[in-house]
Design an enzyme around this catalytic site. Structure first.
Site, PDB file in Angstrom:
ATOM      1  N   GLU A  96      49.258  32.413  37.078  1.00 43.21           N
ATOM      2  CA  GLU A  96      48.169  33.278  36.667  1.00 43.21           C
ATOM      3  C   GLU A  96      48.038  34.584  36.869  1.00 43.21           C
ATOM      4  O   GLU A  96      48.110  34.977  38.105  1.00 43.21           O
ATOM      5  CB  GLU A  96      46.953  33.085  37.143  1.00 43.21           C
ATOM      6  N   TRP A  97      47.838  35.487  35.491  1.00 47.25           N
ATOM      7  CA  TRP A  97      47.395  36.747  35.967  1.00 47.25           C
ATOM      8  C   TRP A  97      46.324  37.564  36.318  1.00 47.25           C
ATOM      9  O   TRP A  97      45.185  36.886  35.291  1.00 47.25           O
ATOM     10  CB  TRP A  97      48.077  37.732  34.803  1.00 47.25           C
ATOM     11  N   ASP A 198      47.985  35.234  55.581  1.00 48.02           N
ATOM     12  CA  ASP A 198      49.063  36.682  55.549  1.00 48.02           C
ATOM     13  C   ASP A 198      47.759  37.560  55.145  1.00 48.02           C
ATOM     14  O   ASP A 198      47.882  37.810  54.166  1.00 48.02           O
ATOM     15  CB  ASP A 198      49.996  36.764  55.271  1.00 48.02           C
TER      16      ASP A 198
HETATM   17  P1  ADP Z   1      54.766  39.812  47.464  1.00 49.88           P
HETATM   18  O1  ADP Z   1      55.127  38.997  47.382  1.00 49.88           O
HETATM   19  O2  ADP Z   1      55.785  41.125  46.646  1.00 49.88           O
HETATM   20  O3  ADP Z   1      54.318  41.553  48.173  1.00 49.88           O
HETATM   21  P2  ADP Z   1      52.015  39.782  46.164  1.00 49.88           P
HETATM   22  O4  ADP Z   1      52.060  39.155  45.290  1.00 49.88           O
HETATM   23  O5  ADP Z   1      51.178  40.477  46.933  1.00 49.88           O
HETATM   24  O6  ADP Z   1      54.264  41.052  46.152  1.00 49.88           O
HETATM   25  O7  ADP Z   1      51.809  41.029  45.000  1.00 49.88           O
HETATM   26  C1  ADP Z   1      52.039  42.291  44.464  1.00 49.88           C
HETATM   27  C2  ADP Z   1      50.810  42.958  43.550  1.00 49.88           C
HETATM   28  O8  ADP Z   1      51.037  42.660  42.563  1.00 49.88           O
HETATM   29  C3  ADP Z   1      49.865  42.986  44.466  1.00 49.88           C
HETATM   30  O9  ADP Z   1      49.799  44.325  45.893  1.00 49.88           O
HETATM   31  C4  ADP Z   1      49.028  42.784  43.577  1.00 49.88           C
HETATM   32  O10 ADP Z   1      48.085  44.665  43.578  1.00 49.88           O
HETATM   33  C5  ADP Z   1      49.605  42.618  42.218  1.00 49.88           C
HETATM   34  N1  ADP Z   1      48.807  40.910  42.061  1.00 49.88           N
HETATM   35  C6  ADP Z   1      49.915  39.828  42.543  1.00 49.88           C
HETATM   36  N2  ADP Z   1      49.255  39.149  42.217  1.00 49.88           N
HETATM   37  C7  ADP Z   1      48.475  38.802  40.622  1.00 49.88           C
HETATM   38  C8  ADP Z   1      48.076  37.935  40.289  1.00 49.88           C
HETATM   39  N3  ADP Z   1      48.154  36.501  40.123  1.00 49.88           N
HETATM   40  N4  ADP Z   1      48.159  38.714  38.656  1.00 49.88           N
HETATM   41  C9  ADP Z   1      47.615  39.972  38.972  1.00 49.88           C
HETATM   42  N5  ADP Z   1      48.414  41.235  40.036  1.00 49.88           N
HETATM   43  C10 ADP Z   1      48.567  40.724  41.256  1.00 49.88           C
END
Ligand code: ADP
Length: 293
Positions: A96-97, A198
């Protein structure tokens, strides 16, 4: 991203939604440490996708299961995973976004975090291994937290440091600490709480209604203090979050000492992932800890 890979993923999303596939708009997202990420937009909504090498599929499977476990607890909102797999030689996870903001209801964050930790299990660990960053994180269930943290967290990272050829003093001092670790737990026996695993500030946000959102977890059951410690390692959550957490479920008086012990795991992991000054920081932390036992 080649077109065949995109089309295959769009097919996977359509299957998960039970609808006919449509071409989605792929917008790159920066900010992740590890994976390539995009916002996917179509008529039926928006999703967040992370991609990595095909061999990393297990990492995404574990993340999806972790998000599901967190969603089932009485904790902060997490993005609902939709589908995951391998396409065009790359592994992916679609969820989900959620439109994320940096500010919101910080007190709710603290209360809900206590709710997440209130989901407990018989034993520490989890039903499967996962990853912390891209480092393996073993989770064999154990009723004894001190043994679990010592062997599956501290010693696991120390052995990795040896294999990675990091400063050899890390292993000697780390082992001295491992042998004396029980002293940090006199009079304190944590229950196995569902952890984000984490919980640095970069994995915490708020949705458009101001409600807390946690993402990118490394879930397992363990001492809730370790989540709180991680939230104080690279920046801090807003003060109101800690106040509300403590009001909902007060931390033990011995937490400040164990905080360093718990932060050490993540600093060692950073040394293993990124090298550089993290090894020196880990050594300094070990010295401070050893001076107390
Ligand atoms: P990684 O596993 O590469 O560290 P993250 O899961 O931390 O990636 O996601 C990277 C960035 O994307 C996050 O810092 C956040 O800003 C954005 N993000 C993560 N999940 C979502 C989501 N479900 N919807 C919108 N943005 C997201």
């Amino acid at each position: 991203m080649d077109n065949a890979c995109r089309t295959e993923i769009e097919q996977g999303i359509a299957n998960a939604l039970g609808s006919a596939p449509v071409a989605l708009q792929w917008t790159p997202i920066g900010g992740g440490d590890i994976n390539a990420a995009y916002r996917l937009t179509g008529e039926r909504g928006s999703w967040f996708i992370k991609l990595n090498r095909a061999e990393r599929l297990a990492m995404f499977e574990a993340e999806a299961e972790g998000l599901q476990a967190m969603a089932a607890a009485d904790g902060p909102r997490v993005p609902a995973p939709l589908t995951w797999g391998v396409a065009g030689g790359r592994s992916y996870l679609v969820m989900e976004w959620i439109e994320l903001r940096s500010r919101g209801d910080a007190a709710a964050l603290g209360t809900q975090l206590a709710g997440l930790h209130g989901r407990t299990a018989e034993r520490h660990g989890w039903h499967r291994d996962n990853t912390i960053g891209t480092t393996d994180q073993p989770n064999p269930p154990d009723h004894d937290w001190v043994r679990f943290y010592r062997d599956q967290r501290l010693r696991f990272q120390l052995e990795l440091a040896g294999r990675n050829g990091l400063d050899q003093r890390l292993q000697a001092r780390g082992e001295a600490l491992a042998e004396r670790m029980a002293a940090f737990f006199s009079g304190y026996t944590p229950v196995p709480s569902l952890l984000h695993g984490d919980l640095w500030t970069g994995n915490v946000g708020f949705d458009s209604a101001g409600q807390p959102v946690l993402y990118d977890p490394a879930v397992y059951f363990g001492d809730r203090e370790s989540d709180i410690a991680m939230s104080e390692l690279f920046g801090r959550l807003p003060a109101a979050a800690y106040e509300a957490y403590n009001a909902a479920w007060p931390l033990d008086a011995g937490y400040p000492v164990r905080r360093d012990l718990y932060q050490l795991y993540h600093v060692l992991n950073h040394a293993n992932l990124f090298g550089g000054p993290y090894a020196g920081e880990a050594l300094a932390m070990m010295d401070r800890l050893l001076a107390q036992v």
